[in-house]
Design a protein around this motif. Structure first.
Motif, PDB file in Angstrom:
ATOM      1  N   GLY A 415       0.919  -1.300   0.501  1.00  0.00           N
ATOM      2  CA  GLY A 415      -0.502   0.078  -0.533  1.00  0.00           C
ATOM      3  C   GLY A 415       0.805   1.130   0.261  1.00  0.00           C
ATOM      4  O   GLY A 415       0.568   2.347  -0.331  1.00  0.00           O
ATOM      5  N   PRO A 416       1.358   1.402   0.935  1.00  0.00           N
ATOM      6  CA  PRO A 416       2.923   2.762   0.842  1.00  0.00           C
ATOM      7  C   PRO A 416       3.293   3.089  -0.406  1.00  0.00           C
ATOM      8  O   PRO A 416       4.022   3.747  -1.014  1.00  0.00           O
ATOM      9  N   ILE A 417       3.897   1.974  -1.833  1.00  0.00           N
ATOM     10  CA  ILE A 417       4.224   2.359  -1.985  1.00  0.00           C
ATOM     11  C   ILE A 417       3.001   2.119  -3.493  1.00  0.00           C
ATOM     12  O   ILE A 417       2.758   3.196  -4.467  1.00  0.00           O
ATOM     13  N   PHE A 418       2.003   1.259  -3.748  1.00  0.00           N
ATOM     14  CA  PHE A 418       1.280   1.692  -5.103  1.00  0.00           C
ATOM     15  C   PHE A 418       0.143   3.174  -4.364  1.00  0.00           C
ATOM     16  O   PHE A 418      -0.135   3.581  -5.623  1.00  0.00           O
ATOM     17  N   VAL A 419      -0.330   2.815  -3.353  1.00  0.00           N
ATOM     18  CA  VAL A 419      -1.049   4.181  -3.350  1.00  0.00           C
ATOM     19  C   VAL A 419      -1.187   5.526  -3.550  1.00  0.00           C
ATOM     20  O   VAL A 419      -0.778   6.027  -4.722  1.00  0.00           O
ATOM     21  N   PRO A 420       0.760   5.572  -2.987  1.00  0.00           N
ATOM     22  CA  PRO A 420       1.033   6.937  -2.611  1.00  0.00           C
ATOM     23  C   PRO A 420       1.680   7.599  -5.159  1.00  0.00           C
ATOM     24  O   PRO A 420       1.621   8.139  -5.908  1.00  0.00           O
ATOM     25  N   MET A 421       1.912   6.463  -4.869  1.00  0.00           N
ATOM     26  CA  MET A 421       3.053   6.255  -6.529  1.00  0.00           C
ATOM     27  C   MET A 421       1.192   6.427  -8.045  1.00  0.00           C
ATOM     28  O   MET A 421       1.531   7.327  -8.702  1.00  0.00           O
ATOM     29  N   LEU A 422       0.401   6.225  -7.345  1.00  0.00           N
ATOM     30  CA  LEU A 422      -0.913   5.874  -8.592  1.00  0.00           C
ATOM     31  C   LEU A 422      -1.248   7.266  -8.479  1.00  0.00           C
ATOM     32  O   LEU A 422      -2.045   7.490  -9.240  1.00  0.00           O
ATOM     33  N   MET A 423      -1.349   7.792  -6.980  1.00  0.00           N
ATOM     34  CA  MET A 423      -2.204   8.994  -6.826  1.00  0.00           C
ATOM     35  C   MET A 423      -0.814  10.602  -7.221  1.00  0.00           C
ATOM     36  O   MET A 423      -2.252  11.121  -7.957  1.00  0.00           O
ATOM     37  N   GLN A 424       0.383   9.581  -7.922  1.00  0.00           N
ATOM     38  CA  GLN A 424       0.340  11.112  -8.290  1.00  0.00           C
ATOM     39  C   GLN A 424       0.661  10.811 -10.251  1.00  0.00           C
ATOM     40  O   GLN A 424       0.279  11.524 -11.243  1.00  0.00           O
ATOM     41  N   LEU A 425      -0.396   9.615 -10.600  1.00  0.00           N
ATOM     42  CA  LEU A 425      -0.510   9.563 -12.026  1.00  0.00           C
ATOM     43  C   LEU A 425      -2.129   9.568 -11.892  1.00  0.00           C
ATOM     44  O   LEU A 425      -2.592   9.199 -12.895  1.00  0.00           O
ATOM     45  N   ASN A 426      -2.856  10.276 -10.871  1.00  0.00           N
ATOM     46  CA  ASN A 426      -4.301  10.638 -11.097  1.00  0.00           C
ATOM     47  C   ASN A 426      -5.322   9.591 -10.951  1.00  0.00           C
ATOM     48  O   ASN A 426      -6.825   9.914 -11.286  1.00  0.00           O
ATOM     49  N   ILE A 427      -4.700   8.021 -10.332  1.00  0.00           N
ATOM     50  CA  ILE A 427      -5.980   6.813  -9.587  1.00  0.00           C
ATOM     51  C   ILE A 427      -5.814   7.198  -8.166  1.00  0.00           C
ATOM     52  O   ILE A 427      -4.993   7.151  -7.399  1.00  0.00           O
ATOM     53  N   SER A 428      -6.535   6.895  -8.386  1.00  0.00           N
ATOM     54  CA  SER A 428      -7.543   7.033  -6.774  1.00  0.00           C
ATOM     55  C   SER A 428      -6.773   5.663  -6.130  1.00  0.00           C
ATOM     56  O   SER A 428      -7.429   4.911  -5.975  1.00  0.00           O
ATOM     57  N   PRO A 429      -6.732   5.872  -4.408  1.00  0.00           N
ATOM     58  CA  PRO A 429      -6.550   5.358  -3.650  1.00  0.00           C
ATOM     59  C   PRO A 429      -7.811   4.299  -3.922  1.00  0.00           C
ATOM     60  O   PRO A 429      -6.927   2.842  -3.622  1.00  0.00           O
ATOM     61  N   ASP A 430      -8.717   5.062  -3.241  1.00  0.00           N
ATOM     62  CA  ASP A 430     -10.555   4.212  -3.672  1.00  0.00           C
ATOM     63  C   ASP A 430     -10.034   2.253  -5.168  1.00  0.00           C
ATOM     64  O   ASP A 430     -10.142   1.690  -4.697  1.00  0.00           O
ATOM     65  N   LEU A 431      -9.496   3.334  -5.908  1.00  0.00           N
ATOM     66  CA  LEU A 431      -9.787   2.256  -7.180  1.00  0.00           C
ATOM     67  C   LEU A 431      -8.488   0.933  -7.400  1.00  0.00           C
ATOM     68  O   LEU A 431      -8.108   0.117  -7.031  1.00  0.00           O
ATOM     69  N   THR A 432      -6.881   1.646  -6.380  1.00  0.00           N
ATOM     70  CA  THR A 432      -5.630   1.269  -6.241  1.00  0.00           C
ATOM     71  C   THR A 432      -6.204   0.313  -5.322  1.00  0.00           C
ATOM     72  O   THR A 432      -5.819  -1.262  -5.475  1.00  0.00           O
ATOM     73  N   GLN A 433      -6.985   0.224  -4.306  1.00  0.00           N
ATOM     74  CA  GLN A 433      -7.412  -0.811  -3.462  1.00  0.00           C
ATOM     75  C   GLN A 433      -7.625  -1.487  -3.200  1.00  0.00           C
ATOM     76  O   GLN A 433      -8.125  -2.521  -3.650  1.00  0.00           O
ATOM     77  N   ALA A 434      -8.922  -1.018  -4.327  1.00  0.00           N
ATOM     78  CA  ALA A 434     -10.410  -1.900  -5.305  1.00  0.00           C
ATOM     79  C   ALA A 434      -9.375  -3.124  -6.386  1.00  0.00           C
ATOM     80  O   ALA A 434      -9.772  -4.722  -6.374  1.00  0.00           O
ATOM     81  N   ALA A 435      -8.112  -2.781  -7.008  1.00  0.00           N
ATOM     82  CA  ALA A 435      -7.291  -3.697  -8.113  1.00  0.00           C
ATOM     83  C   ALA A 435      -6.949  -4.518  -6.967  1.00  0.00           C
ATOM     84  O   ALA A 435      -6.382  -5.836  -7.197  1.00  0.00           O
ATOM     85  N   TYR A 436      -6.107  -4.239  -5.908  1.00  0.00           N
ATOM     86  CA  TYR A 436      -5.163  -4.924  -4.699  1.00  0.00           C
ATOM     87  C   TYR A 436      -6.728  -6.044  -4.073  1.00  0.00           C
ATOM     88  O   TYR A 436      -5.798  -6.705  -3.863  1.00  0.00           O
ATOM     89  N   ARG A 437      -7.116  -5.881  -3.736  1.00  0.00           N
ATOM     90  CA  ARG A 437      -7.933  -6.590  -3.469  1.00  0.00           C
ATOM     91  C   ARG A 437      -8.725  -7.567  -4.331  1.00  0.00           C
ATOM     92  O   ARG A 437      -8.730  -8.974  -3.814  1.00  0.00           O
ATOM     93  N   LEU A 438      -8.549  -7.431  -5.379  1.00  0.00           N
ATOM     94  CA  LEU A 438      -8.873  -8.295  -6.627  1.00  0.00           C
ATOM     95  C   LEU A 438      -8.257  -9.304  -6.610  1.00  0.00           C
ATOM     96  O   LEU A 438      -7.766 -10.466  -6.488  1.00  0.00           O
ATOM     97  N   GLY A 439      -6.622  -9.013  -6.930  1.00  0.00           N
ATOM     98  CA  GLY A 439      -5.706  -9.958  -7.212  1.00  0.00           C
ATOM     99  C   GLY A 439      -5.251 -10.706  -6.139  1.00  0.00           C
ATOM    100  O   GLY A 439      -4.500 -11.547  -6.538  1.00  0.00           O
ATOM    101  N   ASP A 440      -5.502  -9.725  -4.618  1.00  0.00           N
ATOM    102  CA  ASP A 440      -5.432 -10.750  -3.301  1.00  0.00           C
ATOM    103  C   ASP A 440      -6.178 -12.281  -3.588  1.00  0.00           C
ATOM    104  O   ASP A 440      -5.516 -13.096  -2.857  1.00  0.00           O
ATOM    105  N   SER A 441      -7.392 -11.618  -3.787  1.00  0.00           N
ATOM    106  CA  SER A 441      -8.354 -13.247  -3.645  1.00  0.00           C
ATOM    107  C   SER A 441      -7.953 -14.359  -4.311  1.00  0.00           C
ATOM    108  O   SER A 441      -8.654 -14.757  -4.685  1.00  0.00           O
TER     109      SER A 441
END
Length: 513
Positions: A415-441
């Protein structure tokens, strides 16, 4: 049940198991990461970087955590760093209530009744649906729904291994799909918010920021598992003889009249609790609304009370069921249930201690901000579409999941890597978390390193003595591949249609309006 397919899957997963077994425990991984952060902070503290910190508008400066003052500060704050770790209180409070519902027998009785009342033609989707719902009770699905599914399939003349596979797919492969909020929602949200605040200290992430997407995903996971179980898995099992010892094959036992009456009363109690909550929320003058009358804002007491509400909505029916069924005879029995729930969380508490120290050091060092900004620059230079970036996050998470099973442990690291990095690409933490949860399952069901994987093998051996890891892998691989691919497509389509991810969630950062 040896086939060419199961043979190569077994060889591949054996290699994964060997590599995975060489990894330290997640708690030790956090400690190692803490030491690495200390070392890197000292090594990079004297270097000037051109990257601009969006929080200050100035060049990023890495803070040396190995100076005398920094170490003294770290030691003086160690206790408060741990006790102030947001996920710790969230999980423990929720589990106190869920523990009463689970150990009193309320959850198991409810799941038995749901499965028992299901027509044979709808058995598979109901098993998967109940398996998904069981996420609200953490590990209840592994210890109750999966073996119970085998019992019911066998009792209805179907192959028990097909039932076990369907339930395993729902419990573990669809772990992050659920229309009922659970403790995992605020748990992951707290990590996401902490990571997002590396870039934006004032940002707030709603605990139900993925709820709408997770709810819609329930239908997808049920459909995938239903089709594969009935059309692919069970046909493959038609020549596999059930040769288990009859004495070892569990029998399906109906609820006693006393348990049935207790279940009815407990269910009514839960429904009355939900109705009372709705009645409190509806009036415009409700104390659960914010000063502007909103229910879903971060300032609204109801949004700040999600975890206590989970606690109460499981505690009250659990207590009613316990006393009416005879599981509880004194109030001490209820406290014993809470104690057992906390005993089950002992490992998490240890892991949380080291995780809290790592997260704190990672943030104070500014390494997270530096990595996020530099990583974003690399991604920007690649000029990849946002959707391609999200797909990469999903597949990377699914791969890492083969080695580190804990959802919270992985997100605390990534999270501390993905979330801030993608925020710099204008991708929200909400979407990043959703993508993580999908891959995690999606890859849970094909890794022997998942703590409950060997237990599922044992469940299968009750019916087919020759069942091994390769057998279970060959059963679950189609589920894993289908869930990963189709769920990814589903997320992209969901995103493309602009459907809401959850409460106060967005797809872009900063959020519009």
């Amino acid at each position: 049940m040896t086939t060419t397919n199961s043979t190569w899957v077994t060889r591949a997963l054996d290699k994964v198991e060997v590599v995975g077994n060489k990894l330290p425990d997640p708690a030790i991984i956090f400690f190692i990461c803490l030491v690495i952060v200390w070392g890197l902070s000292a090594a990079l503290s004297g270097i000037s970087f051109d990257s601009i910190d969006p929080r200050t508008g100035e060049a990023v400066v890495v803070n040396n955590l190995l100076t005398g003052d920094s170490l003294a500060d770290f030691l003086s704050r160690m206790v408060t760093i741990f006790t102030g770790f947001a996920p710790l209180g969230v999980v423990l409070v929720a589990m106190l209530g869920v523990g009463v519902a689970e150990h009193s027998g309320f959850i198991s009785a409810g799941l038995k009744r749901m499965l028992d009342a299901t027509p044979k033609s709808l058995l598979t989707p109901m098993v998967v649906l109940v398996a998904i719902i069981s996420h609200t009770a953490t590990d209840a699905g592994y210890v109750l729904v999966i073996p119970l599914a085998g019992v019911i399939f066998y009792a209805m003349g179907r192959h028990p291994l097909a039932g076990i596979a369907a339930a395993f797919a729902g419990v573990s492969g669809g772990f992050c799909a659920n229309f009922i909020p659970s403790a995992i929602d605020p748990l992951l949200q707290s990590f996401t918010q902490s990571a997002a605040q590396i870039i934006d200290p004032d940002i707030q992430v709603n605990p139900l920021n993925n709820w709408f997407f997770n709810s819609a995903s329930t239908l997808l996971i049920v459909s995938i598992a239903w089709y594969l179980t009935d059309k692919v898995i069970e046909p493959r099992l038609k020549d596999v003889e059930v040769d288990g010892d009859p004495a070892d094959i569990p029998k399906f036992e109906d609820l006693s009249p006393k348990q049935t009456k207790a279940l009815r009363a407990a269910t009514i109690t839960m429904l009355l609790g939900i109705a009372a909550l709705i009645a409190i929320l509806v009036p415009e003058t409700s104390p659960m609304r914010d000063s502007e009358g909103q229910l879903t804002s971060f300032a609204a007491p109801v949004m700040q009370s999600i975890v206590p509400l989970i606690f109460l909505l499981f505690l009250l029916p659990g207590v009613v069921y316990g006393f009416m069924s005879g599981t509880y005879t004194t109030t001490k029995d209820m406290i014993d249930s809470m104690t057992k729930a906390m005993q089950g969380m002992s490992y998490y508490i240890v892991m949380a201690f080291f995780c809290a120290l790592f997260i704190d050091a990672f943030g104070k060092s500014n390494l997270g901000a530096l990595l996020a900004i530099e990583g974003a620059q690399v991604l920007k230079s690649l000029a990849l579409p946002s959707m391609v970036t999200i797909v990469g996050i999903i597949f990377l998470t699914a791969f890492v999941n083969l080695f580190i099973g804990s959802s919270s442990a992985k997100w605390a690291l990534l999270g501390p890597i993905f979330v801030p990095m993608l925020m710099q690409l204008n991708i929200s933490p909400d979407l990043t978390q959703a993508a993580y949860r999908l891959g995690d399952s999606s890859s849970n069901i094909i890794t022997p390193l998942m703590p409950y994987f060997p237990l599922v093998v044992v469940y299968c051996q009750r019916y087919v003595k020759s069942t091994g890891i390769g057998t279970l892998l060959s059963l679950m691989l189609p589920f894993s591949i289908a869930i990963l691919l189709l769920w990814t497509v589903f997320l992209l389509a969901y995103w493309g249609l602009g459907l809401p991810l959850g409460i106060q969630a967005s797809y872009v950062y900063p959020a519009a309006g």
